[in-house]
Design a protein around this motif. Structure first.
Motif, PDB file in Angstrom:
ATOM      1  N   THR A 129       0.829  -1.206   0.000  1.00 19.70           N
ATOM      2  CA  THR A 129       0.000   0.000   0.000  1.00 19.70           C
ATOM      3  C   THR A 129       0.861   1.253   0.000  1.00 19.70           C
ATOM      4  OG1 THR A 129      -1.713  -1.203   1.228  1.00 19.70           O
ATOM      5  CG2 THR A 129      -1.878   1.192   1.185  1.00 19.70           C
ATOM      6  N   HIS A 132       2.233   1.892  -3.416  1.00 21.94           N
ATOM      7  CA  HIS A 132       1.172   2.419  -4.280  1.00 21.94           C
ATOM      8  C   HIS A 132       0.969   3.915  -4.040  1.00 21.94           C
ATOM      9  CE1 HIS A 132      -2.594   2.656  -6.473  1.00 21.94           C
ATOM     10  NE2 HIS A 132      -3.208   3.094  -5.385  1.00 21.94           N
ATOM     11  N   GLU A 243      -5.592   4.703   4.034  1.00 20.36           N
ATOM     12  CA  GLU A 243      -5.738   3.636   3.050  1.00 20.36           C
ATOM     13  C   GLU A 243      -5.924   2.283   3.731  1.00 20.36           C
ATOM     14  OE1 GLU A 243      -5.818   3.583  -0.373  1.00 20.36           O
ATOM     15  OE2 GLU A 243      -6.055   5.752  -0.224  1.00 20.36           O
ATOM     16  N   THR A 247      -9.420  -0.166   3.621  1.00 25.82           N
ATOM     17  CA  THR A 247      -9.297  -1.299   2.706  1.00 25.82           C
ATOM     18  C   THR A 247     -10.096  -2.474   3.224  1.00 25.82           C
ATOM     19  OG1 THR A 247      -7.094  -0.587   2.058  1.00 25.82           O
ATOM     20  CG2 THR A 247      -7.676  -2.869   1.586  1.00 25.82           C
TER      21      THR A 247
END
Length: 380
Positions: A129, A132, A243, A247
Motif C-alpha cells: 500500500t 502504491h 488507506e 481497505t
C-alpha cells in the motif's frame, strides 16, 4: 468510518505536533498507568487515530507500543518522526522502512567486534500500500509550493541506542561495514518492530530526513529542516493509515460462497419440503443458506490448534519457551471466548495476535490463526 483505530507513536514533541495538527477533534484518553493518548479522526473522516509520545530510545518505545496495542487492538501501528540520512537521501524526503535493523547487537572478541544482527521486515500489506501511495504522489498535497516536492524512499532503517551525528566515528564505520544498505538511522524502530512482531500487529516506521548524521545536528539548518521532515512524514503516514483502515479484508479472509447456492429452494415434485427457517410465499420457499466459508466453531478450532501446537513441540519444530508462551496465549483466548463479553472478545483477539507473532513462521499453524482472528471478531 472504520471503528478499529490506528495507533501513531512519536519520540519528540515536534513530531507529535506534526501528526496532531492533521487530526480532527483530538480528545485526551488517559491510560490507567498514566500514559496520555489523544484520539482523533483522520483527514477525510476515514478512521480514528490514537496518538502518544514515547520519548527517545528503543526500550521505552517498545514498552509503550505494547501498552498501546493492549489498549486499542489497532489495525496497524505507526512510528512517525525524523531521522538522519546515512547516504545522500535529500533533506525533507520520507523513508519508509522495508526492514528495521537493531545495529548494536554483537559480540566482542579478541580480534574485534562481531555483528549479531537482528532485523524485522515490514508487513507485506503495508509495504504494498505504501508503494502504491508513493507512486500516486497525492500524499504530499499539503507541501508548501515554494519547496521541492518530497519523495518517498523504501529501504532498511538502522535503529541503535545513541544519537548518530558523525560519518567518521566508530559507530558510523560499523554501520557502513555491517548495515551498508540502510538509508536512515534513528533510535526507536527496533523496539517498535519487536513489540509489533510479538503481538502480531502490523507495524510501519515512517521517517522524514532532517539531517545527514554528519555533525550538523542542533545547527540552524537542522532546526529548519526538522519541522519540514516531521510534517512530510506525518502526511505520508496518515495517508497510509487512511488507506489501510479503508481497505476491505483480503479475499482469503472473506466468506466465500458457492455460486450455485442461490438461496432458493424449488419443489418440482409437488411433494413436501421441510425447512428449518425462512418464510413461504405461494409455492416458493425463500431460505438463507450459510456461505460455504462460514466461521468455524471457535472453541473447537482453539482445541485443534492446541493439539497442533503439541505435535509441533513433539516433532522438535518449536522450543519449550515458545511452546509455553503459545500455550498461555491459547489459554487467554479460550478464557475470553468463554466469558462472552466485549472485554473477553478483545482479550481473545489480542491473545491470538500475539500467538500469530509467536507461530507465524510455522506454516502448519500460522495459516490457521488469521481466519480464527476473523472468526472471533465476527462473534457476538
Amino acid at each position: 468510518m472504520n471503528d478499529t483505530p490506528v495507533v501513531v507513536l512519536t519520540a519528540l514533541n515536534l513530531e507529535y505536533e506534526a501528526v496532531r495538527e492533521k487530526l480532527t477533534s483530538p480528545e485526551p484518553y488517559l491510560h490507567p498507568r498514566g500514559t496520555l493518548f489523544e484520539v482523533g479522526t483522520l483527514p477525510g473522516g476515514r478512521g480514528r487515530v490514537a496518538l502518544a509520545l514515547t520519548g527517545k530510545g528503543n526500550q521505552s518505545s517498545a514498552v509503550l507500543t505494547e501498552r498501546a496495542i493492549q489498549e486499542f487492538s489497532p489495525a496497524a501501528l505507526f512510528f512517525v518522526g525524523v531521522a538522519g540520512a546515512l547516504w545522500d537521501t535529500p533533506l525533507g524526503d520520507v523513508v519508509v522502512a522495508t526492514h528495521v535493523y537493531a545495529y548494536h547487537g554483537g559480540t566482542s572478541e579478541d580480534d574485534g567486534l562481531k555483528a549479531r544482527p537482528r532485523a524485522w521486515e515490514s508487513p507485506h500489506g503495508i509495504s504494498q500500500t505504501a508503494q502504491h501511495l508513493a507512486r500516486l504522489g497525492t500524499w504530499c498535497r499539503h507541501a508548501p509550493a515554494q519547496q521541492d516536492r518530497p519523495h518517498v524512499h523504501f529501504g532498511p532503517i538502522a535503529a541503535g541506542e545513541v544519537v548518530q551525528n558523525s560519518r567518521v566515528s566508530h559507530e558510523a564505520a560499523w554501520i557502513r561495514q555491517t548495515y551498508n544498505d540502510a538509508l536512515a538511522v534513528e533510535m526507536e524502530g527496533a523496539g517498535i518492530a519487536q513489540a509489533g512482531h510479538l503481538s502480531g500487529t502490523p507495524v510501519a516506521v515512517v521517517r522524514g530526513i532532517s539531517d545527514r548524521a554528519d555533525g550538523e545536528k542542533a545547527t540552524e539548518a537542522d532546526r529548519a529542516w526538522q519541522p519540514v521532515a516531521a510534517a512530510n512524514a506525518a502526511d505520508f503516514a496518515l495517508e497510509l493509515a487512511g488507506e489501510l483502515v479503508g481497505t476491505e479484508e483480503p479475499s482469503s479472509m472473506r466468506e466465500k460462497k458457492d455460486p450455485r447456492d442461490t438461496g432458493n429452494v424449488t419443489n418440482t415434485s409437488n411433494g413436501t419440503v421441510g425447512v428449518q427457517a425462512g418464510h413461504v410465499s405461494g409455492g416458493t420457499f425463500h431460505v438463507s443458506l450459510p456461505a460455504s466459508g462460514a466461521a468455524p466453531d471457535v472453541v473447537a478450532e482453539l482445541d485443534s490448534l492446541r493439539e497442533g501446537l503439541a505435535q509441533e513441540r513433539s516433532a522438535g519444530r518449536i522450543d519449550e519457551e515458545t511452546y509455553e508462551a503459545a500455550s498461555e496465549e491459547l489459554d487467554t483466548a479460550s478464557k475470553g471466548i468463554e466469558e462472552g463479553t466485549p472485554e473477553g472478545k478483545k482479550s481473545s483477539i489480542l491473545a491470538l495476535k500475539r500467538l500469530w507473532g509467536l507461530l507465524g513462521d510455522l506454516a502448519s499453524l500460522g495459516a490457521r490463526i488469521a481466519p480464527l482472528i476473523s472468526a472471533v471478531k465476527g462473534t457476538s
